[in-house]
Design an enzyme around this catalytic site. Structure first.
Site, mmCIF file in Angstrom:
data_model
loop_
_atom_site.group_PDB
_atom_site.id
_atom_site.type_symbol
_atom_site.label_atom_id
_atom_site.label_comp_id
_atom_site.label_asym_id
_atom_site.label_seq_id
_atom_site.Cartn_x
_atom_site.Cartn_y
_atom_site.Cartn_z
ATOM 1 N N ARG A 151 -1.989 -6.144 -8.464
ATOM 2 C CA ARG A 151 -0.876 -7.086 -8.276
ATOM 3 C C ARG A 151 -0.839 -8.134 -9.363
ATOM 4 O O ARG A 151 0.196 -8.673 -9.684
ATOM 5 C CB ARG A 151 -1.016 -7.784 -6.914
ATOM 6 C CG ARG A 151 -0.694 -6.883 -5.750
ATOM 7 C CD ARG A 151 -1.258 -7.414 -4.469
ATOM 8 N NE ARG A 151 -2.716 -7.371 -4.499
ATOM 9 C CZ ARG A 151 -3.483 -7.553 -3.444
ATOM 10 N NH1 ARG A 151 -2.941 -7.847 -2.292
ATOM 11 N NH2 ARG A 151 -4.790 -7.475 -3.548
ATOM 12 N N LYS A 198 -15.187 -8.747 4.739
ATOM 13 C CA LYS A 198 -13.989 -9.207 5.452
ATOM 14 C C LYS A 198 -14.130 -8.921 6.940
ATOM 15 O O LYS A 198 -14.445 -7.792 7.323
ATOM 16 C CB LYS A 198 -12.748 -8.456 4.933
ATOM 17 C CG LYS A 198 -12.431 -8.690 3.465
ATOM 18 C CD LYS A 198 -11.153 -7.944 3.060
ATOM 19 C CE LYS A 198 -10.906 -7.993 1.561
ATOM 20 N NZ LYS A 198 -9.780 -7.144 1.121
ATOM 21 N N SER A 238 -2.780 -7.941 2.549
ATOM 22 C CA SER A 238 -3.161 -7.831 3.962
ATOM 23 C C SER A 238 -3.619 -9.176 4.494
ATOM 24 O O SER A 238 -3.410 -9.496 5.665
ATOM 25 C CB SER A 238 -4.282 -6.796 4.127
ATOM 26 O OG SER A 238 -3.832 -5.523 3.763
ATOM 27 N N HIS A 261 0.843 -1.204 0.000
ATOM 28 C CA HIS A 261 0.000 0.000 0.000
ATOM 29 C C HIS A 261 0.878 1.254 0.000
ATOM 30 O O HIS A 261 0.608 2.215 -0.729
ATOM 31 C CB HIS A 261 -0.905 0.026 1.248
ATOM 32 C CG HIS A 261 -1.903 -1.091 1.315
ATOM 33 N ND1 HIS A 261 -2.096 -1.867 2.426
ATOM 34 C CD2 HIS A 261 -2.778 -1.565 0.386
ATOM 35 C CE1 HIS A 261 -3.056 -2.759 2.202
ATOM 36 N NE2 HIS A 261 -3.480 -2.600 0.970
HETATM 37 P P1 ADP Z 1 -9.751 -3.775 -0.421
HETATM 38 O O1 ADP Z 1 -10.333 -4.425 0.776
HETATM 39 O O2 ADP Z 1 -10.546 -2.614 -0.921
HETATM 40 O O3 ADP Z 1 -9.301 -4.705 -1.516
HETATM 41 P P2 ADP Z 1 -7.021 -3.555 0.470
HETATM 42 O O4 ADP Z 1 -6.668 -2.835 1.722
HETATM 43 O O5 ADP Z 1 -6.848 -5.036 0.458
HETATM 44 O O6 ADP Z 1 -8.472 -3.076 0.133
HETATM 45 O O7 ADP Z 1 -6.212 -2.947 -0.757
HETATM 46 C C1 ADP Z 1 -6.340 -1.596 -1.121
HETATM 47 C C2 ADP Z 1 -5.722 -1.390 -2.474
HETATM 48 O O8 ADP Z 1 -4.331 -1.663 -2.420
HETATM 49 C C3 ADP Z 1 -6.277 -2.306 -3.555
HETATM 50 O O9 ADP Z 1 -6.314 -1.581 -4.777
HETATM 51 C C4 ADP Z 1 -5.264 -3.411 -3.637
HETATM 52 O O10 ADP Z 1 -5.255 -4.054 -4.897
HETATM 53 C C5 ADP Z 1 -4.004 -2.614 -3.404
HETATM 54 N N1 ADP Z 1 -2.918 -3.425 -2.915
HETATM 55 C C6 ADP Z 1 -2.906 -4.255 -1.862
HETATM 56 N N2 ADP Z 1 -1.695 -4.847 -1.714
HETATM 57 C C7 ADP Z 1 -0.925 -4.356 -2.714
HETATM 58 C C8 ADP Z 1 0.433 -4.607 -3.148
HETATM 59 N N3 ADP Z 1 1.206 -5.477 -2.514
HETATM 60 N N4 ADP Z 1 0.883 -3.929 -4.219
HETATM 61 C C9 ADP Z 1 0.067 -3.076 -4.872
HETATM 62 N N5 ADP Z 1 -1.206 -2.803 -4.534
HETATM 63 C C10 ADP Z 1 -1.698 -3.449 -3.482
#
Ligand code: ADP
Length: 149
Positions: free
Chosen positions: A90, A41, A127, A17
């Site tokens: 990703r 989630k 996450s 992030h």
């Molecule tokens: P959500 O629950 O909305 O998917 P996340 O907190 O899991 O939210 O992720 C928020 C954003 O960050 C999403 O666009 C996700 O694809 C991106 N993201 C999460 N991990 C990574 C990573 N390792 N590299 C790039 N983008 C990421």
């Protein structure tokens, strides 16, 4: 004024992030990191804790603000007068999930989604995996950004 929303659960906020935030920073005048309530989630960290971490991480970045929201991201963008959503990609699975949402936000709300590819060394990081490691008492330091003193 180019304002972008960077929405997510951020449970927890990872180095993946952080990479997206820092790379998006030069593209916009303002970025709102918005912690959403994701009903699909079960959270590990309460929203208040996630907000607190984000406040600490970005306390010296004047272009970044932190907030929470619920409801449609498109409606939240309108409230914030933001024209853009930034999402990290990703892999193809992320793309397949994100594309129809981005198309809907464009069609119904006129909101552009800007996709940013993850850095190659971060594309395995989610996450969900970090929560699993935390649950089993693993070392998280290589996945989670350090809070500046
Ligand atoms: P959500 O629950 O909305 O998917 P996340 O907190 O899991 O939210 O992720 C928020 C954003 O960050 C999403 O666009 C996700 O694809 C991106 N993201 C999460 N991990 C990574 C990573 N390792 N590299 C790039 N983008 C990421």
């Amino acid at each position: 004024m180019k304002r972008a929303i960077l929405p997510g659960s951020f449970d927890p906020f990872t180095r993946g992030h952080l990479s997206i935030v820092m790379r998006a920073l030069p593209l916009f005048d303002q970025i709102v990191i918005a912690v959403g309530h994701n009903s699909d989630k079960a959270p590990m960290n309460p929203i208040a804790h996630r907000l607190e971490i984000l406040e600490q991480l970005f306390k010296n970045e004047s272009k970044i603000s932190i907030t929470q929201y619920s409801g449609l991201t498109m409606d939240f963008c309108k409230k914030q007068q933001a024209q853009f959503i930034v999402r990290g990609l990703r892999n193809a699975q992320d793309f397949n999930y994100e594309q129809p949402i981005a198309q809907t936000n464009l069609e119904l709300g006129g909101i552009e989604t800007i996709f940013m590819s993850s850095e190659p060394h971060l594309s395995h990081l989610s996450s969900t995996i970090v929560r699993d490691i935390a649950k089993h008492g693993g070392d998280l330091h290589s996945f989670i950004p350090e809070i500046p003193q």
